[in-house]
Design a protein around this motif. Structure first.
Motif, PDB file in Angstrom:
ATOM      1  N   GLY A 163      37.753   8.631  64.385  1.00  0.00           N
ATOM      2  CA  GLY A 163      37.248   7.539  63.568  1.00  0.00           C
ATOM      3  C   GLY A 163      37.761   7.602  62.143  1.00  0.00           C
ATOM      4  N   PHE A 164      37.871   8.811  61.603  1.00  0.00           N
ATOM      5  CA  PHE A 164      38.412   8.955  60.245  1.00  0.00           C
ATOM      6  C   PHE A 164      39.864   8.486  60.195  1.00  0.00           C
ATOM      7  N   LEU A 165      40.645   8.828  61.218  1.00  0.00           N
ATOM      8  CA  LEU A 165      42.030   8.355  61.288  1.00  0.00           C
ATOM      9  C   LEU A 165      42.071   6.825  61.362  1.00  0.00           C
ATOM     10  N   ALA A 166      41.150   6.241  62.132  1.00  0.00           N
ATOM     11  CA  ALA A 166      41.102   4.785  62.244  1.00  0.00           C
ATOM     12  C   ALA A 166      40.831   4.140  60.892  1.00  0.00           C
ATOM     13  N   ILE A 167      39.921   4.730  60.117  1.00  0.00           N
ATOM     14  CA  ILE A 167      39.582   4.177  58.809  1.00  0.00           C
ATOM     15  C   ILE A 167      40.777   4.255  57.865  1.00  0.00           C
ATOM     16  N   VAL A 168      41.460   5.390  57.854  1.00  0.00           N
ATOM     17  CA  VAL A 168      42.645   5.545  56.995  1.00  0.00           C
ATOM     18  C   VAL A 168      43.720   4.530  57.369  1.00  0.00           C
ATOM     19  N   GLY A 169      43.859   4.274  58.671  1.00  0.00           N
ATOM     20  CA  GLY A 169      44.910   3.376  59.139  1.00  0.00           C
ATOM     21  C   GLY A 169      44.699   1.917  58.809  1.00  0.00           C
ATOM     22  N   VAL A 170      43.519   1.554  58.307  1.00  0.00           N
ATOM     23  CA  VAL A 170      43.255   0.155  57.942  1.00  0.00           C
ATOM     24  C   VAL A 170      44.270  -0.352  56.920  1.00  0.00           C
ATOM     25  N   ALA A 171      44.846   0.553  56.156  1.00  0.00           N
ATOM     26  CA  ALA A 171      45.811   0.156  55.127  1.00  0.00           C
ATOM     27  C   ALA A 171      47.002  -0.607  55.702  1.00  0.00           C
ATOM     28  N   ILE A 172      47.295  -0.435  56.996  1.00  0.00           N
ATOM     29  CA  ILE A 172      48.453  -1.113  57.584  1.00  0.00           C
ATOM     30  C   ILE A 172      48.162  -2.591  57.847  1.00  0.00           C
ATOM     31  N   LEU A 173      46.903  -2.985  57.946  1.00  0.00           N
ATOM     32  CA  LEU A 173      46.567  -4.354  58.338  1.00  0.00           C
ATOM     33  C   LEU A 173      47.060  -5.402  57.337  1.00  0.00           C
ATOM     34  N   PRO A 174      46.814  -5.252  56.031  1.00  0.00           N
ATOM     35  CA  PRO A 174      47.374  -6.243  55.107  1.00  0.00           C
ATOM     36  C   PRO A 174      48.898  -6.232  55.060  1.00  0.00           C
ATOM     37  N   VAL A 175      49.501  -5.073  55.319  1.00  0.00           N
ATOM     38  CA  VAL A 175      50.969  -5.008  55.352  1.00  0.00           C
ATOM     39  C   VAL A 175      51.498  -5.889  56.483  1.00  0.00           C
ATOM     40  N   ILE A 176      50.863  -5.799  57.666  1.00  0.00           N
ATOM     41  CA  ILE A 176      51.279  -6.637  58.792  1.00  0.00           C
ATOM     42  C   ILE A 176      51.053  -8.108  58.473  1.00  0.00           C
ATOM     43  N   ARG A 177      49.874  -8.408  57.932  1.00  0.00           N
ATOM     44  CA  ARG A 177      49.513  -9.807  57.675  1.00  0.00           C
ATOM     45  C   ARG A 177      50.453 -10.464  56.671  1.00  0.00           C
ATOM     46  N   TYR A 178      50.817  -9.758  55.611  1.00  0.00           N
ATOM     47  CA  TYR A 178      51.579 -10.385  54.524  1.00  0.00           C
ATOM     48  C   TYR A 178      53.030  -9.938  54.466  1.00  0.00           C
ATOM     49  N   SER A 179      53.493  -9.221  55.487  1.00  0.00           N
ATOM     50  CA  SER A 179      54.870  -8.711  55.453  1.00  0.00           C
ATOM     51  C   SER A 179      55.902  -9.821  55.349  1.00  0.00           C
ATOM     52  N   VAL A 180      55.638 -10.962  55.998  1.00  0.00           N
ATOM     53  CA  VAL A 180      56.615 -12.052  55.950  1.00  0.00           C
ATOM     54  C   VAL A 180      56.640 -12.714  54.582  1.00  0.00           C
ATOM     55  N   ASP A 181      55.583 -12.509  53.789  1.00  0.00           N
ATOM     56  CA  ASP A 181      55.546 -13.073  52.436  1.00  0.00           C
ATOM     57  C   ASP A 181      56.084 -12.095  51.402  1.00  0.00           C
ATOM     58  N   TRP A 182      55.894 -10.814  51.641  1.00  0.00           N
ATOM     59  CA  TRP A 182      56.295  -9.812  50.656  1.00  0.00           C
ATOM     60  C   TRP A 182      57.769  -9.446  50.730  1.00  0.00           C
ATOM     61  N   TRP A 183      58.379  -9.520  51.938  1.00  0.00           N
ATOM     62  CA  TRP A 183      59.771  -9.118  52.099  1.00  0.00           C
ATOM     63  C   TRP A 183      60.565 -10.210  52.813  1.00  0.00           C
ATOM     64  N   ASN A 184      61.887 -10.142  52.673  1.00  0.00           N
ATOM     65  CA  ASN A 184      62.752 -11.023  53.455  1.00  0.00           C
ATOM     66  C   ASN A 184      62.617 -10.647  54.922  1.00  0.00           C
TER      67      ASN A 184
END
Length: 249
Positions: A163-184
């Motif tokens: 569960g602790f690993l799952a909580i730490v991994g939440v950081a990837i969710l906004p990267v996935i969501r906004y990756s098409v806006d942040w990078w080419n």
């Protein structure tokens, strides 16, 4: 309000939750099957082909709901894990770990359908695009949670570590969501918006919504079913579990 709070408190009891899950699992799977059949029929025979990509774009009716679910399930898993770590609620540990295999499946389907869609559009099955790469990392996080949970013998300690690993991994969710806006990115931007105007034909929306709802039904049924199995394993020595096993025999 007090009655609702008491109901949630009772639901935390393993026997009560097991009975609740047993009652709802068949209905959830039945709803998932019916909604999926209608959604696929409408996607194949009612919705028009894409004006640029033709019929190959029909894979979006599987790809998009699976992609959304891969993020939703991870966020829910992390929420359950946080509740379990803070308030020591055993049922939330069970639900968090039950989320991981289902979320991994949705993530794998997302990557597979993305590769099938990408081949005719991009000319390759895979490219290290920001959206694809971050989604692959999400799959590894799901597998990491599952592996860590299985590696520790004590069930409660295993669930807490995973569960602790799952909580730490939440950081990837906004990267996935906004990756098409942040990078080419080769990956197209959002075409379906909850708030604001979508850029797809209106006739394509109902089958897409149906498939999104179907994945929610299927996830809920799978989550409850997996939680049932985990609870029985954890409670195997209790009288109610032994009585249930005796009735089944």
């Amino acid at each position: 309000m007090n009655a609702l709070v008491r109901w949630f408190h009772r639901l935390g009891s393993p026997p009560t939750f097991y009975a609740f899950a047993a009652r709802w699992v068949p209905w959830l799977f039945a709803a998932a099957v019916l909604t999926t059949l209608w959604g696929l029929w409408a996607a194949l025979f009612q919705a028009p082909a894409d004006y640029q990509q033709g019929d190959s774009a029909r894979i979006l009716y599987i790809h998009v709901p699976a992609a959304w679910m891969s993020l939703f399930v991870y966020a829910l898993m992390a929420l359950y894990a946080a509740i379990a770590l803070i308030w020591r609620i055993k049922l939330c540990e069970v639900l968090a770990m039950a989320c991981a295999p289902v979320g991994a499946m949705f993530t794998a389907v997302t990557l597979l359908t993305g590769a099938i869609w990408g081949k005719p559009m991009w000319g390759t099955w895979w490219t290290w695009d920001p959206r694809l790469t971050s989604e692959l990392i999400l799959l590894f996080l799901y597998l990491g949670v599952m592996g860590l949970n299985a590696a520790i013998e004590d069930r409660r300690n295993a669930a807490r570590a995973a569960g602790f690993l799952a909580i730490v991994g939440v950081a990837i969710l906004p990267v996935i969501r906004y990756s098409v806006d942040w990078w080419n990115s080769l990956h197209q931007g959002a075409t379906v918006r909850i708030f604001g105007e979508s850029s797809i034909d209106p006739s394509m929306v109902p089958p897409l919504v149906a498939m999104v709802v179907a994945t929610k039904f299927w996830f809920a049924g799978s989550l409850l079913q997996r939680a049932q199995v985990d609870i029985l394993e954890r409670e195997a020595g209790k009288d109610w579990a032994r009585a249930l096993a005796g009735d089944a025999a």
